[in-house]
Scaffold this active site. Sequence first.
Site, PDB file in Angstrom:
ATOM      1  N   ASP A  50     -16.804  -6.954   1.699  1.00 40.45           N
ATOM      2  CA  ASP A  50     -16.540  -7.215   0.287  1.00 40.45           C
ATOM      3  C   ASP A  50     -17.593  -6.480  -0.539  1.00 40.45           C
ATOM      4  OD1 ASP A  50     -16.439  -8.402  -2.338  1.00 40.45           O
ATOM      5  OD2 ASP A  50     -15.380 -10.112  -1.468  1.00 40.45           O
ATOM      6  N   GLU A  59      -6.990  -8.165 -12.978  1.00 36.11           N
ATOM      7  CA  GLU A  59      -7.281  -8.296 -11.551  1.00 36.11           C
ATOM      8  C   GLU A  59      -8.787  -8.229 -11.301  1.00 36.11           C
ATOM      9  OE1 GLU A  59      -4.846  -5.810  -9.112  1.00 36.11           O
ATOM     10  OE2 GLU A  59      -2.985  -6.500 -10.044  1.00 36.11           O
ATOM     11  N   GLU A  73      -9.692   1.653  -8.117  1.00 41.46           N
ATOM     12  CA  GLU A  73      -8.389   1.441  -8.770  1.00 41.46           C
ATOM     13  C   GLU A  73      -8.092  -0.060  -8.742  1.00 41.46           C
ATOM     14  OE1 GLU A  73      -4.899   2.857  -6.804  1.00 41.46           O
ATOM     15  OE2 GLU A  73      -5.894   3.138  -4.889  1.00 41.46           O
ATOM     16  N   GLU A 109     -13.864  -1.585   1.820  1.00 40.92           N
ATOM     17  CA  GLU A 109     -12.602  -2.323   1.748  1.00 40.92           C
ATOM     18  C   GLU A 109     -12.752  -3.643   2.484  1.00 40.92           C
ATOM     19  OE1 GLU A 109      -9.287  -3.966   1.162  1.00 40.92           O
ATOM     20  OE2 GLU A 109      -9.544  -1.979   0.223  1.00 40.92           O
ATOM     21  N   TYR A 159       0.830  -1.205   0.000  1.00 39.62           N
ATOM     22  CA  TYR A 159       0.000   0.000   0.000  1.00 39.62           C
ATOM     23  C   TYR A 159       0.865   1.257   0.000  1.00 39.62           C
ATOM     24  CZ  TYR A 159      -4.351  -2.559   1.148  1.00 39.62           C
ATOM     25  OH  TYR A 159      -5.447  -3.371   1.116  1.00 39.62           O
ATOM     26  N   LYS A 182      -0.602   9.017 -10.502  1.00 43.30           N
ATOM     27  CA  LYS A 182      -1.917   8.370 -10.543  1.00 43.30           C
ATOM     28  C   LYS A 182      -2.981   9.145  -9.765  1.00 43.30           C
ATOM     29  CE  LYS A 182      -2.297   4.552  -8.215  1.00 43.30           C
ATOM     30  NZ  LYS A 182      -2.256   3.132  -7.820  1.00 43.30           N
TER      31      LYS A 182
END
Length: 652
Positions: free
Chosen positions: A439, A464, A455, A412, A347, A356
């Site tokens: 989730d 992903e 992201e 998160e 992180y 970004k």
Amino acid sequence: RGHYRRRGRPGAGQTLPRLRPSGRLRRGARASLAAAAAMPVSGGNGELALHVGREYDTAGDDLRGLLQGASDAKFDFVVIPLFQRRPADEPREGGYELQPSTASDLAVDSKTWSSAVVGTLSEWLDPGPNASQARRDFCFQALEKELHWASHLGVYGILLPPPASPRCEHFAAALGRQILSGICTTQLMVRIPLVREVGGGQVDGWQIWNNFRLLCDHNIRLQIALELTADLPTTDKELERWFAEPVRAVIVSAEIFLTNKQGFPVLSKRHKAFLLQLFKHRVQVIISGLSEVAGAEVENDKYIHYVARLFQGRPPLTSQEQFELPYHDYLQAPLQPLQDDLESQTYETFEKDPVKYVQYEEAIFRCIKQKLEGGKTQLAAIVVGAGRGPLVVAVRSAASRAEADVRVWAVEKNPNAIITLKHRSRLEGWTNVEIVGQDMRFWNAPQPADLLVSELLGSFGDNELSPECLDGAQRFLASDGVCIPQKYTSFLTPVTSPKLWNDVKNYNDVAHFETAYVVKFHQAFYPSREIKECFTFSHPNWELTSNDRYAELEFTSEVEAIVHGFAGYFHCELYDGLAVSIAPQTYSEGMFSWFPIYFPLRLPVHMREGQNLKSHWWRCHNDRKVWYEWAVSEPSPLPVHNPGGRSYYIGK
């Protein structure tokens, strides 16, 4: 993403031996010869240091004196013939008789042999394609005996003569036998001139090397000592091929230097530019053809001065280049975002990206402004995959700039990141933020959102499972809601990378050839200028169209090359013309959150200049996983890689 999940620091790679630290190349006092009585020449380590050696025509009667002279001239190692220079003897009874260039191995101690001497073998060891059986046997016997003697000495490196022509089958076969027999355990370098005279014409040295390496089955013990020649290949693209090859040293002959107006030796513009590019690959320089007569030291000194100034004159590495250095050509498995929780260090690295989040904040700001202009007074934003909060900060900053009332939900699933989010909320006064430790696929939003921010992209864009995640999360959106990002496209191009291919090959199974890897390509070459779109995804996907995809991509090789796989990238459109991209044609300068992805091929494809390479790409899924399959059908068919996701997949 994913390239920070390292299983260890990439190896810095071996360098050629050094006699002593050269005062011209690095700071610090030079060690005295008296302090190294047992080994008159020595050196230290340095990943970005330049090491310069000198090639001698003969070893002379006093090898120790020769080494001391090289050290005094500030050379870091020497290259000497290990055997008496002589024309090849015709086959005779009794076979090849070994004649070392020194009286015995007692000429210097073993530590000096192993740290300061690169030895060359006889120049005529390749019998050529049309040699008689007797001639071939004689050359093979000489190769075996010379390798055996070089191994006995324990020299740091062995320099093999160049193959006589592209027809080097006998030489490659003989060398392969010696490598397999275990007689020689020292690193082998093959001398390859950039251009070689063969049969009255010129042959590109890369063609000779390529044939030789293919015949030797890509043996990783073979490296290249690339010899600059006065004539260079016609195009820069042909020179660029060498940047993918295992070039360990570059041999620069004094004969190819020009003389400038001040009377100093210099290289031509193309030679200089090529050598500067080779410096980026940590090559060592061997200067050959210097005068060996007494009193020539001052003139010889000009050549090492020139090389040193050229190396020192390079611009310093940027912070991004320094960050990327340990990751060069290092295979790493992409993240499994729905199965794995990121670590704090990962992180932290992502959050340091200087590009970004600036782009994200500006995209969110523009979206909020347009919502306000459309009559909205209160806005709801949901950040999915909030991590430790950089996108939450971006939403809050954009709202403050727009003077908007925005309520934020930070969703998160990583329980460790939730602790950090709650701490930041207290510390930074996130009064308008609600933190949700669930989730995103199973959480129900309390109200429709105007903005859904994420992201979730991988190195190939969708690898992903961003499409699947956002398709599930779009139920949070109001009918006029906006997703940031709105669209992303993956790109592919063929890549030459013997190092990466051999790294995969070393696993000795099919599964690793059917796996995609996150890689910072460095020792690589791209035989086609074409970088083609593969898969595109747009959000929101209100119709919930399938995320399975198929693409057929065709590329034309600009030069003869070996294709070891494909390099993959993505371009992501955030909002209103703002983007983040690792695709070379639209690259976001300074961004380091993603490296490219590498799809290997089980068998390398030999491409001729102008030949087409047709590839096929599938994105597939079932209830448990998503996977890619890929294949080549032209110029010759290869098996479909990873059928059914048997070797590599992304778990749901």
